[in-house]
Write an enzyme that holds these catalytic residues in place. Structure first.
Site, PDB file in Angstrom:
ATOM      1  N   ILE A  28       0.635  -1.209  -0.106  1.00 52.75           N
ATOM      2  CA  ILE A  28       0.052   0.240   0.016  1.00 52.75           C
ATOM      3  C   ILE A  28       0.786   1.073   0.061  1.00 52.75           C
ATOM      4  CG2 ILE A  28      -0.406   0.410   2.570  1.00 52.75           C
ATOM      5  CD1 ILE A  28      -3.337   0.647   1.875  1.00 52.75           C
ATOM      6  N   ASN A  65      11.683  -8.664   6.828  1.00 56.52           N
ATOM      7  CA  ASN A  65      11.796  -7.784   8.238  1.00 56.52           C
ATOM      8  C   ASN A  65      11.413  -8.780   9.095  1.00 56.52           C
ATOM      9  OD1 ASN A  65      12.961  -5.585   6.668  1.00 56.52           O
ATOM     10  ND2 ASN A  65      10.796  -4.842   6.426  1.00 56.52           N
ATOM     11  N   GLU A  84       6.922  -4.518  10.780  1.00 55.35           N
ATOM     12  CA  GLU A  84       5.433  -3.797  11.359  1.00 55.35           C
ATOM     13  C   GLU A  84       4.178  -4.596  11.450  1.00 55.35           C
ATOM     14  OE1 GLU A  84       4.614  -0.663   8.553  1.00 55.35           O
ATOM     15  OE2 GLU A  84       6.766   0.127   8.787  1.00 55.35           O
ATOM     16  N   VAL A  85       4.113  -5.648  10.466  1.00 51.01           N
ATOM     17  CA  VAL A  85       3.076  -6.571  10.270  1.00 51.01           C
ATOM     18  C   VAL A  85       3.292  -8.055  10.677  1.00 51.01           C
ATOM     19  CG1 VAL A  85       1.297  -7.498   8.993  1.00 51.01           C
ATOM     20  CG2 VAL A  85       2.009  -5.256   8.601  1.00 51.01           C
ATOM     21  N   HIS A 103       6.024 -12.203   5.760  1.00 58.15           N
ATOM     22  CA  HIS A 103       5.980 -11.672   4.185  1.00 58.15           C
ATOM     23  C   HIS A 103       7.351 -11.381   3.848  1.00 58.15           C
ATOM     24  CE1 HIS A 103       5.603  -8.222   7.291  1.00 58.15           C
ATOM     25  NE2 HIS A 103       6.283  -7.559   6.375  1.00 58.15           N
TER      26      HIS A 103
HETATM   27  P1  5GP Z   1       7.223  -4.629   7.324  1.00 56.41           P
HETATM   28  O1  5GP Z   1       7.555  -3.465   7.891  1.00 56.41           O
HETATM   29  O2  5GP Z   1       6.360  -5.590   8.450  1.00 56.41           O
HETATM   30  O3  5GP Z   1       8.155  -5.716   6.641  1.00 56.41           O
HETATM   31  O4  5GP Z   1       6.344  -4.312   6.323  1.00 56.41           O
HETATM   32  C1  5GP Z   1       4.786  -4.192   6.291  1.00 56.41           C
HETATM   33  C2  5GP Z   1       4.498  -3.668   4.981  1.00 56.41           C
HETATM   34  O5  5GP Z   1       3.050  -3.681   4.711  1.00 56.41           O
HETATM   35  C3  5GP Z   1       4.885  -2.243   4.848  1.00 56.41           C
HETATM   36  O6  5GP Z   1       5.529  -2.159   3.545  1.00 56.41           O
HETATM   37  C4  5GP Z   1       3.184  -1.608   4.443  1.00 56.41           C
HETATM   38  O7  5GP Z   1       3.204  -0.444   3.606  1.00 56.41           O
HETATM   39  C5  5GP Z   1       2.506  -2.734   4.144  1.00 56.41           C
HETATM   40  N1  5GP Z   1       1.202  -2.542   4.697  1.00 56.41           N
HETATM   41  C6  5GP Z   1       0.495  -2.204   5.723  1.00 56.41           C
HETATM   42  N2  5GP Z   1      -0.830  -2.192   5.895  1.00 56.41           N
HETATM   43  C7  5GP Z   1      -1.010  -2.685   4.515  1.00 56.41           C
HETATM   44  C8  5GP Z   1      -2.416  -2.823   3.871  1.00 56.41           C
HETATM   45  O8  5GP Z   1      -3.539  -2.782   4.464  1.00 56.41           O
HETATM   46  N3  5GP Z   1      -2.402  -3.126   2.397  1.00 56.41           N
HETATM   47  C9  5GP Z   1      -1.464  -3.449   1.787  1.00 56.41           C
HETATM   48  N4  5GP Z   1      -1.375  -4.017   0.535  1.00 56.41           N
HETATM   49  N5  5GP Z   1       0.068  -3.204   2.326  1.00 56.41           N
HETATM   50  C10 5GP Z   1      -0.007  -2.840   3.952  1.00 56.41           C
END
Ligand code: 5GP
Length: 119
Positions: A34, A91, A99-100, A104
Site C-alpha cells: 500500500i 523484516n 510492522e505486520v 512476508h
Molecule cells: P514490514 O515493515 O512488516 O516488513 O512491512 C509491512 C508492509 O505492509 C509495509 O511495507 C506496509 O506498507 C504494508 N502494509 C501495511 N498495511 C497494509 C495494507 O493494508 N495493505 C497493503 N497492501 N499493504 C500494507
C-alpha cells in the site's frame, strides 16, 4: 511471539480488507504494498498463520514451504523482474523493523534499489 489473527494481513486473507492481488494459489498470496518503496513493491505471504521467517521455516508443512518458494518465479515473471533484477527482504521482529506480524517477503524492483541497509 504468538500469532495475532487481527493483524492486517490476516484481515486481507479473510477478505476483510481489499488488496491488489498479483498472484494467488492455495497456499500463497502476493499483493501490491500500500506504501510502495520502489516502482514495483509486492508482498508475498503464506496463507497459514506464521509470524516471521523463523516461525514459518520451523512450523509450516513441507507443502506450504515448497508452495511459498515455488511461487516466486511465477510472481517475478508476472512482474517482469527477472531481467533487470530485484531485491527480496523479510523484516523480522523489533530489530528487523517488522510492522505486520504475519510472515512476508517484500519484492522490490523496477529501479536500482540502492544500499542494502541505511548507514
Ligand atoms: P514490514 O515493515 O512488516 O516488513 O512491512 C509491512 C508492509 O505492509 C509495509 O511495507 C506496509 O506498507 C504494508 N502494509 C501495511 N498495511 C497494509 C495494507 O493494508 N495493505 C497493503 N497492501 N499493504 C500494507
Amino acid at each position: 511471539m504468538s500469532y495475532d489473527d487481527q493483524n492486517i494481513f490476516a484481515k486481507i486473507l479473510r477478505g476483510e480488507i481489499p488488496n491488489k492481488t498479483v498472484y494467488e494459489d492455495d497456499h500463497v498470496l502476493a499483493f501490491e504494498d500500500i506504501n510502495p518503496h520502489a516502482p514495483v513493491h509486492v508482498l508475498v505471504i503464506p496463507k497459514g498463520p506464521y509470524t516471521d521467517i523463523g516461525d514459518f521455516s520451523a512450523n509450516a508443512s513441507d507443502l506450504e514451504i515448497t508452495a511459498y518458494y515455488r511461487a516466486f518465479p511465477k510472481i517475478l515473471d508476472k512482474l517482469d523482474l527477472t531481467g533487470d533484477g530485484y531485491r527480496v527482504i523479510a523484516n523480522c521482529g523489533i530489530n528487523g523493523g517488522q510492522e505486520v506480524p504475519h510472515f512476508h517477503s517484500h519484492i522490490l524492483g523496477g529501479t536500482k534499489i540502492g544500499c542494502m541497509v541505511s548507514k
